[in-house]
Motif scaffolding. Sequence first.
Motif, short mmCIF file in Angstrom:
data_model
loop_
_atom_site.label_atom_id
_atom_site.label_comp_id
_atom_site.label_asym_id
_atom_site.label_seq_id
_atom_site.Cartn_x
_atom_site.Cartn_y
_atom_site.Cartn_z
N UNK A 215 46.15 47.19 36.97
CA UNK A 215 45.66 47.13 38.43
C UNK A 215 44.91 46.07 38.64
N UNK A 216 45.31 45.17 39.48
CA UNK A 216 44.82 44.00 40.17
C UNK A 216 44.46 43.70 41.12
N UNK A 217 43.56 42.76 41.35
CA UNK A 217 43.28 41.87 42.79
C UNK A 217 43.75 40.95 43.02
N UNK A 218 44.54 40.62 44.29
CA UNK A 218 45.26 39.27 44.38
C UNK A 218 44.85 38.65 45.29
N UNK A 219 44.75 37.13 45.18
CA UNK A 219 44.12 36.23 46.09
C UNK A 219 45.11 36.27 47.38
N UNK A 220 44.34 36.08 48.54
CA UNK A 220 44.91 35.76 49.79
C UNK A 220 44.30 34.57 50.46
N UNK A 221 45.03 34.05 51.30
CA UNK A 221 44.23 33.04 52.32
C UNK A 221 42.99 33.57 53.00
N UNK A 222 41.88 32.75 52.84
CA UNK A 222 40.61 33.07 53.79
C UNK A 222 40.98 33.01 55.26
N UNK A 223 40.42 33.93 55.85
CA UNK A 223 40.75 34.09 57.35
C UNK A 223 39.74 33.17 58.16
N UNK B 102 49.18 43.55 28.70
CA UNK B 102 50.01 42.60 29.99
C UNK B 102 48.93 41.68 30.50
N UNK B 103 49.39 40.42 30.30
CA UNK B 103 48.40 39.32 30.75
C UNK B 103 48.49 39.51 32.17
N UNK B 104 47.49 39.31 32.67
CA UNK B 104 47.29 39.47 34.09
C UNK B 104 46.46 38.07 34.96
N UNK B 105 45.40 37.96 34.62
CA UNK B 105 44.33 37.07 35.33
C UNK B 105 45.03 35.82 35.42
N UNK B 106 45.04 35.08 36.61
CA UNK B 106 45.48 33.76 36.84
C UNK B 106 47.04 33.70 36.80
#
Length: 198
Positions: free
Chosen positions: A190-198, A143-147
């Motif tokens: 199993x991935x890490x997802x981007x979120x807005x920096x605080x 499965x393609x994931x990154x980006x």
Amino acid sequence: MIDQDTDVPKAGALDEEAERELEGVPEHLREGGANGADAEPQDDALASLRGDLDAARQEVLYARAETQNVRRRMEKDVQDARNYAATGFARDVLSVSDNLARALDSLPADLREDERLKGFVAGIEATQRELEKVFAQNGITRIAAKGLPLDPNQHQAMLEIPTGDAEPGTIVQEMQAGYMIKDRLLRPAMVGVAKKPE
């Protein structure tokens, strides 16, 4: 005066001939025919028989439709059994693939160039390529994931990573590769997802 030579049938002979003609006719039709009081019961009986025939036809149609549905369901079950029979085995072998990938990733670049380890590294890489080839032959794809944006049908978000380099909800890290077997999920990525920096 009556000529006695003419062929006038006797009363008894007439009755015998009439009896022969009426031999196959049911008793209730012999007298009065289909007219009069006997016509109504016959019409009712005919209507009842037609109703029974229509009901029997409907039952046959339903039975045929049900038989076709059962046959189609069985054919689909057989096809699914063929396509996905190796699912459990494939899921177990994925851990072998993961360990091979980890072994290659853990080798520092300077050791890869070492003459004593070149054969060893080439052997692990060949094993990994062979495993990927076997996966492809059996309809197992990575499965393609990154980006890409997070797809809950294929990705499992393990953590959120504050970053300004990617849109929130975009996958920025892959901890474990995910796989499909034909059109079914074998294991989510199993991935890490981007979120807005605080």
